[in-house]
Design a protein around this motif. Sequence first.
Motif, mmCIF file in Angstrom:
data_model
loop_
_atom_site.group_PDB
_atom_site.id
_atom_site.type_symbol
_atom_site.label_atom_id
_atom_site.label_comp_id
_atom_site.label_asym_id
_atom_site.label_seq_id
_atom_site.Cartn_x
_atom_site.Cartn_y
_atom_site.Cartn_z
ATOM 1 N N SER A 4 -50.995 -12.993 107.570
ATOM 2 C CA SER A 4 -51.568 -13.139 106.502
ATOM 3 C C SER A 4 -51.736 -14.388 106.032
ATOM 4 N N LEU A 5 -50.038 -15.193 106.119
ATOM 5 C CA LEU A 5 -49.652 -16.484 105.983
ATOM 6 C C LEU A 5 -50.545 -17.378 106.908
ATOM 7 N N SER A 6 -50.506 -16.989 108.457
ATOM 8 C CA SER A 6 -51.148 -17.708 108.954
ATOM 9 C C SER A 6 -52.776 -18.045 109.402
ATOM 10 N N THR A 51 -54.665 -17.642 105.796
ATOM 11 C CA THR A 51 -54.611 -18.442 104.667
ATOM 12 C C THR A 51 -54.194 -19.979 105.319
ATOM 13 N N TYR A 52 -53.170 -20.301 105.834
ATOM 14 C CA TYR A 52 -52.572 -21.679 106.230
ATOM 15 C C TYR A 52 -53.774 -22.456 106.634
ATOM 16 N N PHE A 53 -54.849 -21.930 107.262
ATOM 17 C CA PHE A 53 -55.910 -23.033 107.959
ATOM 18 C C PHE A 53 -56.855 -23.471 106.902
ATOM 19 N N SER A 99 -57.766 -27.825 93.812
ATOM 20 C CA SER A 99 -56.552 -27.217 94.578
ATOM 21 C C SER A 99 -56.180 -25.684 93.485
ATOM 22 N N LYS A 154 -56.909 -18.660 98.169
ATOM 23 C CA LYS A 154 -55.695 -18.429 98.910
ATOM 24 C C LYS A 154 -55.219 -17.491 98.561
ATOM 25 N N PHE A 156 -54.629 -14.166 100.713
ATOM 26 C CA PHE A 156 -53.497 -13.827 101.354
ATOM 27 C C PHE A 156 -53.205 -11.955 101.677
#
Length: 124
Positions: A65-67, A69-71, A78, A85, A89
């Motif tokens: 999930s982090l991978s 949302t990171y992109f 913001s 995000k 996630f």
Amino acid sequence: LVSVLINITLNYMLIPKFGMIGGGIATSVSLVTLFVLSSIAIYRLTKLQPLRLNYFKAVFAGAISLSITYFIPISINSIITLLFKFIIFGVVYLIMLYLLKSFQQEDKDIFNIIIKRIKLIFKI
């Protein structure tokens, strides 16, 4: 004591180069070390397995999930991006937990209660 020494050493090495991120990495590494050493001690003393497969499934689902949302690129606003995000996630995390069959009966019962209450609130 080992975890404290690791934390101090890594903080000394990483904070000057990476700032707060280095401090976070140092603390994370020391906490993981503490967890692993504690798990080994618990197993040796009690002969009970302190780790379950579901723990690793949750960590794996979180990493995926982090991978994802990171992109997601950060836009001008913001706060909206952060909210987006967060939602992505959560959805990906729940889907991954479902696909990994990591929900137990108690989790399913809680989900059913939440769905019933949502239906009552919105009169669905």
